[in-house]
Enzyme design. Sequence first.
Site, PDB file in Angstrom:
ATOM      1  N   ARG A  86     -15.451  -0.926   1.436  1.00 53.83           N
ATOM      2  CA  ARG A  86     -15.114   0.040   2.413  1.00 53.83           C
ATOM      3  C   ARG A  86     -15.368   1.240   1.877  1.00 53.83           C
ATOM      4  O   ARG A  86     -15.049   2.323   2.549  1.00 53.83           O
ATOM      5  CB  ARG A  86     -13.746  -0.291   2.690  1.00 53.83           C
ATOM      6  CG  ARG A  86     -13.307  -1.506   3.636  1.00 53.83           C
ATOM      7  CD  ARG A  86     -11.882  -1.980   3.556  1.00 53.83           C
ATOM      8  NE  ARG A  86     -10.882  -0.809   4.635  1.00 53.83           N
ATOM      9  CZ  ARG A  86     -10.947  -1.041   5.716  1.00 53.83           C
ATOM     10  NH1 ARG A  86     -11.790  -1.854   6.585  1.00 53.83           N
ATOM     11  NH2 ARG A  86     -10.054  -0.316   6.540  1.00 53.83           N
ATOM     12  N   HIS A 110     -13.281  -2.744  -3.059  1.00 53.53           N
ATOM     13  CA  HIS A 110     -12.202  -1.968  -1.807  1.00 53.53           C
ATOM     14  C   HIS A 110     -12.757  -2.868  -0.507  1.00 53.53           C
ATOM     15  O   HIS A 110     -13.040  -2.322   0.489  1.00 53.53           O
ATOM     16  CB  HIS A 110     -12.283  -0.706  -1.641  1.00 53.53           C
ATOM     17  CG  HIS A 110     -11.130  -0.067  -1.049  1.00 53.53           C
ATOM     18  ND1 HIS A 110     -10.296   0.644  -1.866  1.00 53.53           N
ATOM     19  CD2 HIS A 110     -10.628   0.047   0.018  1.00 53.53           C
ATOM     20  CE1 HIS A 110      -9.141   1.246  -1.267  1.00 53.53           C
ATOM     21  NE2 HIS A 110      -9.319   0.691  -0.027  1.00 53.53           N
ATOM     22  N   GLN A 157       0.977  -0.472  -4.676  1.00 46.61           N
ATOM     23  CA  GLN A 157      -0.282   0.354  -4.897  1.00 46.61           C
ATOM     24  C   GLN A 157      -0.117   1.626  -4.798  1.00 46.61           C
ATOM     25  O   GLN A 157       0.436   2.298  -3.708  1.00 46.61           O
ATOM     26  CB  GLN A 157      -1.347  -0.499  -3.907  1.00 46.61           C
ATOM     27  CG  GLN A 157      -2.578   0.291  -3.844  1.00 46.61           C
ATOM     28  CD  GLN A 157      -2.764   1.315  -3.005  1.00 46.61           C
ATOM     29  OE1 GLN A 157      -2.270   1.440  -1.842  1.00 46.61           O
ATOM     30  NE2 GLN A 157      -3.374   2.551  -3.559  1.00 46.61           N
ATOM     31  N   TYR A 212      -1.798   5.436  -4.442  1.00 42.86           N
ATOM     32  CA  TYR A 212      -3.138   6.483  -4.604  1.00 42.86           C
ATOM     33  C   TYR A 212      -2.549   7.723  -5.089  1.00 42.86           C
ATOM     34  O   TYR A 212      -1.560   8.359  -4.729  1.00 42.86           O
ATOM     35  CB  TYR A 212      -3.355   6.620  -3.142  1.00 42.86           C
ATOM     36  CG  TYR A 212      -4.202   5.683  -2.315  1.00 42.86           C
ATOM     37  CD1 TYR A 212      -5.480   5.392  -2.804  1.00 42.86           C
ATOM     38  CD2 TYR A 212      -3.980   5.169  -1.212  1.00 42.86           C
ATOM     39  CE1 TYR A 212      -6.313   4.276  -2.498  1.00 42.86           C
ATOM     40  CE2 TYR A 212      -4.897   4.278  -0.399  1.00 42.86           C
ATOM     41  CZ  TYR A 212      -5.843   4.068  -0.966  1.00 42.86           C
ATOM     42  OH  TYR A 212      -6.746   2.949  -0.468  1.00 42.86           O
ATOM     43  N   LYS A 236      -7.079  -0.767  -9.993  1.00 41.07           N
ATOM     44  CA  LYS A 236      -8.045  -1.449  -9.219  1.00 41.07           C
ATOM     45  C   LYS A 236      -9.181  -0.714  -8.601  1.00 41.07           C
ATOM     46  O   LYS A 236      -9.195   0.553  -8.319  1.00 41.07           O
ATOM     47  CB  LYS A 236      -7.077  -1.730  -7.813  1.00 41.07           C
ATOM     48  CG  LYS A 236      -7.753  -2.520  -6.480  1.00 41.07           C
ATOM     49  CD  LYS A 236      -6.540  -2.853  -5.587  1.00 41.07           C
ATOM     50  CE  LYS A 236      -7.422  -3.311  -4.299  1.00 41.07           C
ATOM     51  NZ  LYS A 236      -7.952  -2.311  -3.490  1.00 41.07           N
ATOM     52  N   SER A 260       0.817  -1.360  -0.117  1.00 46.98           N
ATOM     53  CA  SER A 260       0.030  -0.093  -0.053  1.00 46.98           C
ATOM     54  C   SER A 260       0.801   1.316  -0.015  1.00 46.98           C
ATOM     55  O   SER A 260       1.945   1.477   0.587  1.00 46.98           O
ATOM     56  CB  SER A 260      -0.884  -0.118   1.438  1.00 46.98           C
ATOM     57  OG  SER A 260      -1.514   1.069   1.586  1.00 46.98           O
TER      58      SER A 260
HETATM   59  C1  LIG Z   1      -7.579  -2.594   6.784  1.00 47.09           C
HETATM   60  C2  LIG Z   1      -7.616  -2.434   5.159  1.00 47.09           C
HETATM   61  C3  LIG Z   1      -6.535  -1.632   4.710  1.00 47.09           C
HETATM   62  C4  LIG Z   1      -6.922  -1.410   3.355  1.00 47.09           C
HETATM   63  N1  LIG Z   1      -5.790  -0.429   2.850  1.00 47.09           N
HETATM   64  C5  LIG Z   1      -5.870  -0.308   1.384  1.00 47.09           C
HETATM   65  C6  LIG Z   1      -5.041   0.575   0.763  1.00 47.09           C
HETATM   66  O1  LIG Z   1      -4.175   1.137   1.354  1.00 47.09           O
HETATM   67  N2  LIG Z   1      -4.795   0.411  -0.732  1.00 47.09           N
HETATM   68  C7  LIG Z   1      -5.808  -0.341  -1.483  1.00 47.09           C
HETATM   69  O2  LIG Z   1      -5.732  -0.130  -2.778  1.00 47.09           O
HETATM   70  N3  LIG Z   1      -6.743  -1.084  -0.690  1.00 47.09           N
HETATM   71  C8  LIG Z   1      -6.729  -1.032   0.401  1.00 47.09           C
HETATM   72  N4  LIG Z   1      -7.758  -2.055   1.253  1.00 47.09           N
HETATM   73  C9  LIG Z   1      -8.643  -2.613   0.409  1.00 47.09           C
HETATM   74  C10 LIG Z   1      -7.942  -4.143  -0.083  1.00 47.09           C
HETATM   75  O3  LIG Z   1      -6.787  -3.730  -0.913  1.00 47.09           O
HETATM   76  C11 LIG Z   1      -8.828  -5.038  -0.774  1.00 47.09           C
HETATM   77  O4  LIG Z   1      -9.739  -4.263  -1.815  1.00 47.09           O
HETATM   78  C12 LIG Z   1      -9.948  -5.590   0.137  1.00 47.09           C
HETATM   79  O5  LIG Z   1      -9.488  -5.703   1.575  1.00 47.09           O
HETATM   80  C13 LIG Z   1     -10.631  -6.734  -0.278  1.00 47.09           C
HETATM   81  O6  LIG Z   1     -11.697  -7.213   0.645  1.00 47.09           O
HETATM   82  P1  LIG Z   1     -11.665  -8.218   1.620  1.00 47.09           P
HETATM   83  O7  LIG Z   1     -10.792  -7.523   2.846  1.00 47.09           O
HETATM   84  O8  LIG Z   1     -12.987  -8.498   2.055  1.00 47.09           O
HETATM   85  O9  LIG Z   1     -10.916  -9.385   1.270  1.00 47.09           O
HETATM   86  C14 LIG Z   1      -7.546  -1.999   2.591  1.00 47.09           C
HETATM   87  C15 LIG Z   1      -8.497  -3.003   3.229  1.00 47.09           C
HETATM   88  C16 LIG Z   1      -8.351  -3.315   4.353  1.00 47.09           C
HETATM   89  C17 LIG Z   1      -9.423  -4.250   5.213  1.00 47.09           C
END
Ligand SMILES: Cc1cc2nc3c(=O)[nH]c(=O)nc-3n(C[C@H](O)[C@H](O)[C@H](O)COP(=O)(O)O)c2cc1C
Length: 370
Positions: free
Chosen positions: A273, A270, A131, A133, A246, A110
């Site tokens: 989220r 994501h 990754q 942003y 993504k 990340s």
């Molecule tokens: C705690 C946490 C932090 C995350 N931080 C990022 C991030 O910094 N960059 C990003 O592209 N996705 C981030 N994600 C999303 C994940 O890359 C991914 O899309 C997601 O966790 C997939 O779903 P799942 O947790 O149900 O497997 C984050 C997810 C979580 C749970």
Amino acid sequence: MGAAAQIHSTEDARQLAKRRLPWMVFDYIDGAAGTETGAARNRAALDAIPLRPRILRDVSERSLATSLFGATAERPFGIAPMGMCNLSRAGADLMLARLAAREKVPHGVSTVSSTPLEEIIETAQGHAWFQLYFSGDGAGTFKLVERAKAAGYKTLVLTVDVPEVGRRPRELRHGFKMPFKIGPRQFIDFALHPSWSLSTLIEGKPQMANFDMPGFDFDRTESRARATWETLARLREAWPGNLVVKGVLDVDDAVALKAAGVDGIQVSSHGARQLESAPAPITVLPQIRAALGTSFPLFYDSGLRSGEDVLKAISQGADFTFFGRALQFAIAAAGESGLHQLWDVLSDELSIAMAQTGVCQIRGNNNQIC
Ligand SMILES: Cc1cc2nc3c(=O)[nH]c(=O)nc-3n(C[C@H](O)[C@H](O)[C@H](O)COP(=O)(O)O)c2cc1C
């Protein structure tokens, strides 16, 4: 019995993590946008996909390996990029990196990783994707691209589904901020979870580790809203390696990305989220696959909790998949041995499901039957 031996499913790891982590950290990892109906819809959509048993094929020789950008990966699943992993346990980023090296699968690093991007790719022996942003006016973002290139990254993942950070009430209620401040509320939370607090805070508060360069301060909540197709074109020009986008959930967007010259697309919400009302990504995956054709690299994450889920995503058109929260739960539950235990559980679940559905080999969306 050690905690790792108690992990027989992702939900076991989640329950153990819930006991050990401060509420603030557990809710940061586990939480989703709004009232979390998006997360529930995504799970319901995955649960509704059946896998059809096939019989009397010799399935005694099965391989979980697959090919990804021309290289062999030992599993058709990798590690989704997650910010601040060391909150789940000190050293989590490097546990994931060592696993990536062993399994030859990508470790998504990340922008807001809690270990410097250089250290992660070195530990992952090259099996790391950076990754990105887009942030603010983009000046710092492009410096980060140059830094990733200098560190030896060959694949860049541009996350496009966070033009503004989604509201996650569970995080907000705990006053979760990065870098976090320890006020009275957090103090009580940490005091009630001493095993986490002693091991994590003694190592020093986890930090966003990629921002020690002059002129680039990253604010996690800063608007990323100014990115456009022109930004993507600039990035394409600046990045000679594989460029993956993504957070794609729309067929027209996917087609336009392919035309813009990206090397892969990751269908993702994501992990629900961001936009609570987004469609369950697994339901748009087949449409996007149909629009892109069979040979275009198409990846999937969001809501995966088992090896059977991986097989479902592949059956819906994905070439490769990524786990997010599940891996952090395992680390929080039982450290590196918990991570290995869950990895083995997921591998076993996939292998058994392959046997039961008559699949001997994973060949992306052209899932091969024995
Ligand atoms: C705690 C946490 C932090 C995350 N931080 C990022 C991030 O910094 N960059 C990003 O592209 N996705 C981030 N994600 C999303 C994940 O890359 C991914 O899309 C997601 O966790 C997939 O779903 P799942 O947790 O149900 O497997 C984050 C997810 C979580 C749970």
